[in-house]
Design a protein around this motif. Sequence first.
Motif, PDB file in Angstrom:
ATOM      1  N   ASP A   1       0.935  -1.219   0.035  1.00 56.69           N
ATOM      2  CA  ASP A   1       0.039  -0.055   0.036  1.00 56.69           C
ATOM      3  C   ASP A   1       0.816   1.155  -0.088  1.00 56.69           C
ATOM      4  OD1 ASP A   1      -2.387  -1.713  -0.055  1.00 56.69           O
ATOM      5  OD2 ASP A   1      -2.661  -1.186   2.035  1.00 56.69           O
ATOM      6  N   ARG A   2       2.026   1.077   0.716  1.00 55.64           N
ATOM      7  CA  ARG A   2       2.854   2.426   0.644  1.00 55.64           C
ATOM      8  C   ARG A   2       3.509   2.527  -0.565  1.00 55.64           C
ATOM      9  NH1 ARG A   2       7.429   3.033   5.340  1.00 55.64           N
ATOM     10  NH2 ARG A   2       8.350   1.518   4.244  1.00 55.64           N
ATOM     11  N   ALA A   3       3.961   1.415  -0.998  1.00 59.65           N
ATOM     12  CA  ALA A   3       4.547   1.750  -2.482  1.00 59.65           C
ATOM     13  C   ALA A   3       3.589   2.194  -3.555  1.00 59.65           C
ATOM     14  CB  ALA A   3       4.940   0.249  -2.871  1.00 59.65           C
ATOM     15  N   GLU A   4       2.421   1.692  -3.423  1.00 59.77           N
ATOM     16  CA  GLU A   4       1.455   2.198  -4.261  1.00 59.77           C
ATOM     17  C   GLU A   4       1.278   3.643  -4.042  1.00 59.77           C
ATOM     18  OE1 GLU A   4      -2.061  -0.241  -3.750  1.00 59.77           O
ATOM     19  OE2 GLU A   4      -1.278  -1.928  -5.015  1.00 59.77           O
ATOM     20  N   LEU A   5       0.964   4.241  -2.926  1.00 58.51           N
ATOM     21  CA  LEU A   5       0.760   5.628  -2.474  1.00 58.51           C
ATOM     22  C   LEU A   5       2.094   6.502  -3.002  1.00 58.51           C
ATOM     23  CD1 LEU A   5      -0.380   5.626   1.011  1.00 58.51           C
ATOM     24  CD2 LEU A   5      -1.625   6.461  -0.772  1.00 58.51           C
ATOM     25  N   LYS A   6       3.259   5.718  -2.893  1.00 58.38           N
ATOM     26  CA  LYS A   6       4.428   6.666  -3.434  1.00 58.38           C
ATOM     27  C   LYS A   6       4.286   6.883  -5.140  1.00 58.38           C
ATOM     28  CE  LYS A   6       7.780   5.467  -0.146  1.00 58.38           C
ATOM     29  NZ  LYS A   6       9.164   4.960   0.378  1.00 58.38           N
ATOM     30  N   LEU A   7       3.945   5.749  -5.771  1.00 63.41           N
ATOM     31  CA  LEU A   7       3.700   5.564  -7.171  1.00 63.41           C
ATOM     32  C   LEU A   7       2.504   6.642  -7.641  1.00 63.41           C
ATOM     33  CD1 LEU A   7       4.123   2.073  -7.926  1.00 63.41           C
ATOM     34  CD2 LEU A   7       5.762   3.723  -8.607  1.00 63.41           C
ATOM     35  N   ARG A   8       1.562   6.887  -6.692  1.00 61.40           N
ATOM     36  CA  ARG A   8       0.412   7.876  -7.030  1.00 61.40           C
ATOM     37  C   ARG A   8       1.065   9.266  -6.774  1.00 61.40           C
ATOM     38  NH1 ARG A   8      -4.762   8.702  -7.924  1.00 61.40           N
ATOM     39  NH2 ARG A   8      -5.786  10.105  -6.989  1.00 61.40           N
ATOM     40  N   SER A   9       1.686   9.546  -5.766  1.00 56.96           N
ATOM     41  CA  SER A   9       2.134  10.756  -5.246  1.00 56.96           C
ATOM     42  C   SER A   9       3.351  11.128  -6.410  1.00 56.96           C
ATOM     43  CB  SER A   9       2.912  10.722  -4.122  1.00 56.96           C
ATOM     44  OG  SER A   9       3.541  11.883  -3.665  1.00 56.96           O
ATOM     45  N   ALA A  10       4.028  10.386  -6.917  1.00 57.76           N
ATOM     46  CA  ALA A  10       5.092  10.427  -7.994  1.00 57.76           C
ATOM     47  C   ALA A  10       4.515  11.125  -9.154  1.00 57.76           C
ATOM     48  CB  ALA A  10       5.963   9.423  -8.178  1.00 57.76           C
ATOM     49  N   ALA A  11       3.181  10.334  -9.541  1.00 61.30           N
ATOM     50  CA  ALA A  11       2.293  10.738 -10.881  1.00 61.30           C
ATOM     51  C   ALA A  11       1.709  11.904 -10.753  1.00 61.30           C
ATOM     52  CB  ALA A  11       1.346   9.440 -11.158  1.00 61.30           C
ATOM     53  N   LEU A  12       1.275  12.256  -9.455  1.00 60.14           N
ATOM     54  CA  LEU A  12       0.712  13.750  -9.371  1.00 60.14           C
ATOM     55  C   LEU A  12       1.474  14.765  -8.742  1.00 60.14           C
ATOM     56  CD1 LEU A  12      -2.375  12.170  -7.599  1.00 60.14           C
ATOM     57  CD2 LEU A  12      -2.273  13.042 -10.099  1.00 60.14           C
ATOM     58  N   SER A  13       2.988  14.695  -8.669  1.00 63.22           N
ATOM     59  CA  SER A  13       3.772  15.817  -8.265  1.00 63.22           C
ATOM     60  C   SER A  13       4.803  16.221  -9.512  1.00 63.22           C
ATOM     61  CB  SER A  13       4.496  15.389  -6.961  1.00 63.22           C
ATOM     62  OG  SER A  13       5.288  14.322  -7.405  1.00 63.22           O
ATOM     63  N   ASP A  14       5.002  17.424  -9.186  1.00 67.82           N
ATOM     64  CA  ASP A  14       6.160  17.979 -10.097  1.00 67.82           C
ATOM     65  C   ASP A  14       7.569  17.613  -9.470  1.00 67.82           C
ATOM     66  OD1 ASP A  14       7.050  19.625 -12.221  1.00 67.82           O
ATOM     67  OD2 ASP A  14       7.617  21.023 -10.477  1.00 67.82           O
ATOM     68  N   PRO A  15       8.448  17.084 -10.581  1.00 62.34           N
ATOM     69  CA  PRO A  15       9.566  16.575  -9.913  1.00 62.34           C
ATOM     70  C   PRO A  15      10.532  17.575  -9.717  1.00 62.34           C
ATOM     71  CG  PRO A  15       9.245  15.811 -12.212  1.00 62.34           C
ATOM     72  CD  PRO A  15       8.002  16.356 -11.971  1.00 62.34           C
ATOM     73  N   LEU A  16      10.500  18.870 -10.210  1.00 63.85           N
ATOM     74  CA  LEU A  16      11.202  19.793 -10.007  1.00 63.85           C
ATOM     75  C   LEU A  16      10.950  20.512  -8.699  1.00 63.85           C
ATOM     76  CD1 LEU A  16      13.693  21.619 -10.741  1.00 63.85           C
ATOM     77  CD2 LEU A  16      12.171  22.982 -12.052  1.00 63.85           C
ATOM     78  N   THR A  17       9.568  20.717  -8.518  1.00 66.32           N
ATOM     79  CA  THR A  17       9.326  21.921  -7.532  1.00 66.32           C
ATOM     80  C   THR A  17       8.584  21.041  -6.335  1.00 66.32           C
ATOM     81  OG1 THR A  17       7.021  22.237  -8.437  1.00 66.32           O
ATOM     82  CG2 THR A  17       8.810  23.865  -9.133  1.00 66.32           C
ATOM     83  N   GLY A  18       8.203  19.886  -6.549  1.00 63.59           N
ATOM     84  CA  GLY A  18       7.760  18.980  -5.223  1.00 63.59           C
ATOM     85  C   GLY A  18       6.254  19.204  -5.178  1.00 63.59           C
ATOM     86  N   ILE A  19       5.447  20.257  -5.885  1.00 65.22           N
ATOM     87  CA  ILE A  19       4.030  20.625  -5.797  1.00 65.22           C
ATOM     88  C   ILE A  19       3.242  19.617  -6.719  1.00 65.22           C
ATOM     89  CG2 ILE A  19       4.579  22.901  -4.864  1.00 65.22           C
ATOM     90  CD1 ILE A  19       3.840  23.908  -7.697  1.00 65.22           C
ATOM     91  N   GLY A  20       2.099  19.746  -6.545  1.00 64.51           N
ATOM     92  CA  GLY A  20       1.255  18.909  -7.679  1.00 64.51           C
ATOM     93  C   GLY A  20       1.361  19.671  -8.884  1.00 64.51           C
ATOM     94  N   ASN A  21       1.235  18.496  -9.810  1.00 66.90           N
ATOM     95  CA  ASN A  21       1.318  18.884 -11.398  1.00 66.90           C
ATOM     96  C   ASN A  21      -0.173  19.317 -11.958  1.00 66.90           C
ATOM     97  OD1 ASN A  21      -0.098  16.272 -11.450  1.00 66.90           O
ATOM     98  ND2 ASN A  21       1.812  15.124 -12.384  1.00 66.90           N
ATOM     99  N   ARG A  22      -0.231  19.275 -13.283  1.00 67.38           N
ATOM    100  CA  ARG A  22      -1.323  19.513 -13.884  1.00 67.38           C
ATOM    101  C   ARG A  22      -2.594  18.605 -13.378  1.00 67.38           C
ATOM    102  NH1 ARG A  22      -3.179  23.154 -17.612  1.00 67.38           N
ATOM    103  NH2 ARG A  22      -5.140  22.773 -18.670  1.00 67.38           N
ATOM    104  N   ARG A  23      -2.324  17.440 -13.407  1.00 69.46           N
ATOM    105  CA  ARG A  23      -3.312  16.404 -13.362  1.00 69.46           C
ATOM    106  C   ARG A  23      -3.755  16.592 -11.754  1.00 69.46           C
ATOM    107  NH1 ARG A  23      -2.197   9.918 -13.470  1.00 69.46           N
ATOM    108  NH2 ARG A  23      -4.217   9.169 -12.344  1.00 69.46           N
ATOM    109  N   ALA A  24      -2.857  16.748 -10.732  1.00 66.91           N
ATOM    110  CA  ALA A  24      -2.997  16.709  -9.402  1.00 66.91           C
ATOM    111  C   ALA A  24      -3.847  18.114  -9.319  1.00 66.91           C
ATOM    112  CB  ALA A  24      -1.957  16.904  -8.558  1.00 66.91           C
ATOM    113  N   PHE A  25      -3.705  19.218  -9.704  1.00 60.51           N
ATOM    114  CA  PHE A  25      -4.310  20.319  -9.495  1.00 60.51           C
ATOM    115  C   PHE A  25      -5.638  20.201 -10.132  1.00 60.51           C
ATOM    116  CE2 PHE A  25      -5.889  24.308 -11.169  1.00 60.51           C
ATOM    117  CZ  PHE A  25      -5.932  25.009  -9.988  1.00 60.51           C
TER     118      PHE A  25
END
Length: 390
Positions: free
Chosen positions: A210-234
């Motif tokens: 479950d934690r690995a899935e959360l990390k994957l989802r977080s990575a998919a929804l966050s901007d790798p440079l700034t660490g904030i949400g990306n367009r999809r997350a927003f």
Amino acid sequence: MLLNVPTLVAVDLYVVTLVGVLMAFAWHSGRRDPTLGYMSAMLLLAALSTLLIGLRSVGLIGVSIILGNMVMMLCCAMLWTSMRVFAGRSPHWPGIGAGALVWLLLCLWPAFYQSMPARIMVNSAATSLYCLLAAFELWRSRRQLEVSLRPTLVLLLFHASFYSVRLFLDRGTPFAIPDGPGATFFAVLVFETMLIAVGLAFTTLTMVRDRAELKLRSAALSDPLTGIGNRRAFMESGERLLRLCAERDETVALLVCDLDNFKRLNDAFGHPAGDQALMEFSRITASRMRRQDVFGRIGGEEFACLLAEAGTEAACQVAERIRREFAELPFIADGMLSVSIGVATSAEAGHDLARLLALADQALYLAKSRGRNRIERSTPRPGAEGRSRG
């Protein structure tokens, strides 16, 4: 119905060893989470301790009492360590070896070595203590872990309680009186330990997954440079916030921010300077957001902020603070950092994210056309759409 002790010991040895090997395989071949490695060590040590303690039936009493129980202490310590590591803390090596060392030292004392009740008391107390420590590691980190801990906590607390009850029910006669109450409790003890080991292996694997899935989802929804949400997350979070505010009949404001002359900044000072500008803007803006607000990077140098319970005036005040703080940052060259911001509210667009974005985009274009480094409010016009800007 009486449980056959030798058969239960053999089944326990087989099942726990098998689960331990499978856990080691899961750790080695897949997730590489150290929690699985320590849990595998716990299971294999449990199997080894069962084998060593069982040697008492063939006359190897010293090996059974001393070595078998030392391995059991290490097994319990590995259970604690696996939960500790899962909670994000490093292994505590003195604590891991403490139980086995104390047992060895106590066995050098003849009065303890020859007293079955004393050995049962120390063994049960140590097992309960390690289980409670494991439960405590999870409990104190429950808000950070963000996965379901209840099944594992229930198993750990049940196991600790069971070994506490053992102090009163186990008379320490597993083999001497096959049909006696001591033998019956020992059989229950072996059965309970086997089920707990399998249950903990399953719940631990579930938590790691479950934690690995959360990390994957977080990575998919966050901007790798700034660490904030990306367009999809927003977009996802923004839609949820707008639905909630529509139900409560609350006004929402949207800021669309675009860094001025960003291409010229990259050309003049290189991409690292541009990346630094993006990160600094994200930091400043995030510090101005409340918990209920939504902030994300929706394009290359474009950001959006959705402010709950905010009208035009409040939104413009927030936008002005962001604009001023960003422009005042010390940078490579004075005057290189500035941002244009367009503001729209649900009073003009309703609780429709696409419409809010379109109106804020119009206002942003107006800010760009009027010289940049400024804030403009939306002035909705039927059929108007956002235009490109530089």
